[in-house]
Design an enzyme around this catalytic site. Structure first.
Site, short mmCIF file in Angstrom:
data_model
loop_
_atom_site.label_atom_id
_atom_site.label_comp_id
_atom_site.label_asym_id
_atom_site.label_seq_id
_atom_site.Cartn_x
_atom_site.Cartn_y
_atom_site.Cartn_z
N ARG A 200 0.85 -1.18 0.00
CA ARG A 200 0.00 0.00 0.00
C ARG A 200 0.89 1.24 0.00
O ARG A 200 2.03 1.21 0.48
CB ARG A 200 -0.91 0.01 1.23
CG ARG A 200 -1.82 -1.21 1.34
CD ARG A 200 -2.59 -1.19 2.65
NE ARG A 200 -3.48 -2.33 2.79
CZ ARG A 200 -3.15 -3.49 3.36
NH1 ARG A 200 -1.92 -3.65 3.85
NH2 ARG A 200 -4.02 -4.49 3.44
N LYS A 224 -1.93 -2.91 8.09
CA LYS A 224 -3.09 -2.53 8.89
C LYS A 224 -3.05 -3.25 10.24
O LYS A 224 -2.71 -4.42 10.32
CB LYS A 224 -4.38 -2.89 8.14
CG LYS A 224 -4.62 -2.04 6.90
CD LYS A 224 -5.95 -2.35 6.26
CE LYS A 224 -6.24 -1.42 5.08
NZ LYS A 224 -7.53 -1.72 4.45
N HIS A 294 -2.61 2.36 -5.67
CA HIS A 294 -3.45 1.18 -5.45
C HIS A 294 -3.66 0.43 -6.77
O HIS A 294 -3.81 -0.80 -6.77
CB HIS A 294 -4.78 1.57 -4.83
CG HIS A 294 -5.27 0.59 -3.81
ND1 HIS A 294 -4.61 0.34 -2.63
CD2 HIS A 294 -6.35 -0.22 -3.81
CE1 HIS A 294 -5.26 -0.58 -1.94
NE2 HIS A 294 -6.32 -0.93 -2.64
N ARG A 297 -0.79 -1.75 -7.09
CA ARG A 297 -0.98 -2.89 -6.18
C ARG A 297 -1.89 -3.94 -6.82
O ARG A 297 -1.60 -5.13 -6.81
CB ARG A 297 -1.57 -2.38 -4.86
CG ARG A 297 -1.90 -3.45 -3.82
CD ARG A 297 -2.32 -2.74 -2.54
NE ARG A 297 -3.02 -3.58 -1.59
CZ ARG A 297 -2.42 -4.33 -0.67
NH1 ARG A 297 -1.10 -4.39 -0.63
NH2 ARG A 297 -3.14 -5.03 0.19
N HIS A 320 -3.34 -9.24 3.25
CA HIS A 320 -4.79 -9.37 3.45
C HIS A 320 -5.06 -10.27 4.64
O HIS A 320 -4.51 -11.37 4.74
CB HIS A 320 -5.46 -9.97 2.21
CG HIS A 320 -5.58 -9.00 1.08
ND1 HIS A 320 -5.73 -9.40 -0.24
CD2 HIS A 320 -5.59 -7.64 1.05
CE1 HIS A 320 -5.82 -8.34 -1.01
NE2 HIS A 320 -5.74 -7.27 -0.26
N TYR A 329 -8.89 -10.93 -7.30
CA TYR A 329 -7.92 -10.89 -8.39
C TYR A 329 -8.04 -12.08 -9.31
O TYR A 329 -7.65 -12.01 -10.48
CB TYR A 329 -6.51 -10.76 -7.82
CG TYR A 329 -6.32 -9.48 -7.06
CD1 TYR A 329 -6.32 -8.26 -7.71
CD2 TYR A 329 -6.19 -9.49 -5.68
CE1 TYR A 329 -6.19 -7.07 -7.01
CE2 TYR A 329 -6.05 -8.30 -4.97
CZ TYR A 329 -6.06 -7.11 -5.64
OH TYR A 329 -5.93 -5.93 -4.94
#
Length: 348
Positions: A200, A224, A294, A297, A320, A329
């Site tokens: 990110r 995150k 992004h 990414r 993730h 994806y």
């Protein structure tokens, strides 16, 4: 409490004291216990204040009167005002998180939000670059002058950008490098890292010099929730890193640089907003589709899967928490295959 917007602050102040205190305690829990980012806490607080404001308007004078019917009424009102399914899903999740916390804290006798359903969020397929387009973008700084938003404001690109304060002051040679080489070298390593690792933009800008393991060609990333992961990168990114650390970063480093790997033209840590402007400007100058960090990414993940990478490996690479976030994806790859079939097959 995290700093919400002016409208939310006004609603928060208008809540009864008990409800206002519950909002503040929940925000504190998210920030200190759950280690959520300021942006995430702000989103939860905005949703919760809206919910409790609706509850008060329905006659709830204290938190104990909050029940499932109030939660459903709040979501129904959001739907009638045109909220998207993704917004409704997020707000329902906020309500459930608050309800569970309030029940554990003894503020609610039951977890009234546990039975709250939410619409399945519609997830549009991300737009991705082709492999040749991605290569053209990451190689653009070597072929182009720094685009608008990449070079420092004020003096022309070929003059020395101000690096203040930076004791001892840069030598004339270093100043010239800063104007003609440092910024493009920084842009080059930014683009290479974004595409090579799929991180990110906030993760890239948060990298320190010590987070790069040159021997193993791995970067340490804090994603995150403060989750740490190791992400590999390739030879082109290594070359860009070597050039940046040898010739670029020393020309921009200043008193406020700290250990930041990527620096802005003034010597501070590169800001994610500036990084987005850099990516978009190079894509536009190269005649490529509109692209963001992004988007790079998304492109990295799609190209990995198209090249045969395992879905679990891509999940770990991207950081993730859930495999469901990575599975989108696979749909991108199928859609590409479908488009190629429709274009090429005589009986498509």
């Amino acid at each position: 409490m995290s700093r919400p917007d002016r409208g939310t602050r006004a609603m928060h102040q208008a809540l009864p004291p008990e409800l206002r205190e519950a909002v503040d305690d929940f925000a504190e829990h998210l920030s200190r216990v759950r280690n959520r980012s300021a942006h995430t806490v702000r989103a939860y607080v905005t949703d919760l204040v809206s919910l409790l404001d609706h509850a008060v308007r329905m006659g709830c004078v204290d938190l104990a009167e909050l029940d499932l019917s109030v939660l459903r009424s709040w979501l129904a009102k959001q739907r009638t005002t045109g909220a998207a399914r993704t917004s409704l899903a997020r707000r329902a999740a906020s309500a459930r998180a608050f309800s569970a916390w309030a029940h554990r804290a003894g503020l609610l006798s039951a977890d009234v939000g546990a039975a709250l359903a939410s619409p399945r969020a519609h997830r549009e397929l991300p737009s991705v670059l082709r492999a040749d387009q991605a290569a053209a973008l990451v190689e653009a700084p070597a072929r182009q002058a720094p685009p608008v938003g990449s070079a420092p404001t004020g003096p022309p690109v070929r003059q020395a950008p101000p690096v203040s304060p930076a004791p001892p002051g840069p030598t004339p040679g270093a100043a010239q490098t800063a104007g003609t080489e440092a910024v493009p070298l920084r842009d080059q390593v930014l683009l290479e890292l974004l595409y090579a690792t799929g991180v990110r933009v906030s993760e890239a800008c948060g990298l320190d010099v010590g987070d790069v393991d040159h021997g193993r060609r791995v970067i340490r990333v804090f994603g995150k929730g403060g989750r740490e992961r190791a992400v590999p990168y390739g030879v082109p990114a290594q070359r860009a890193l070597d050039d940046w650390l040898r010739r670029g970063r020393p020309a921009l480093v200043g008193a406020h640089s700290g250990d930041a790997l990527l620096l802005g033209a003034r010597g501070g840590r590169l800001n994610p907003t500036t990084a987005r402007q850099i990516v978009g400007a190079y894509a536009e100058a190269a005649g490529l589709p509109r692209t963001s960090p992004h988007g790079l990414r998304h492109s990295a993940a799609t190209h990995l899967l198209e090249g045969g990478a395992d879905l679990r490996a891509v999940q770990e690479l991207l950081g993730h928490a859930s495999l469901a976030s990575t599975q989108i994806y696979t749909h991108v790859s199928v859609e590409r295959l479908r488009a190629a079939y429709r274009q090429a097959h005589p009986r498509a």
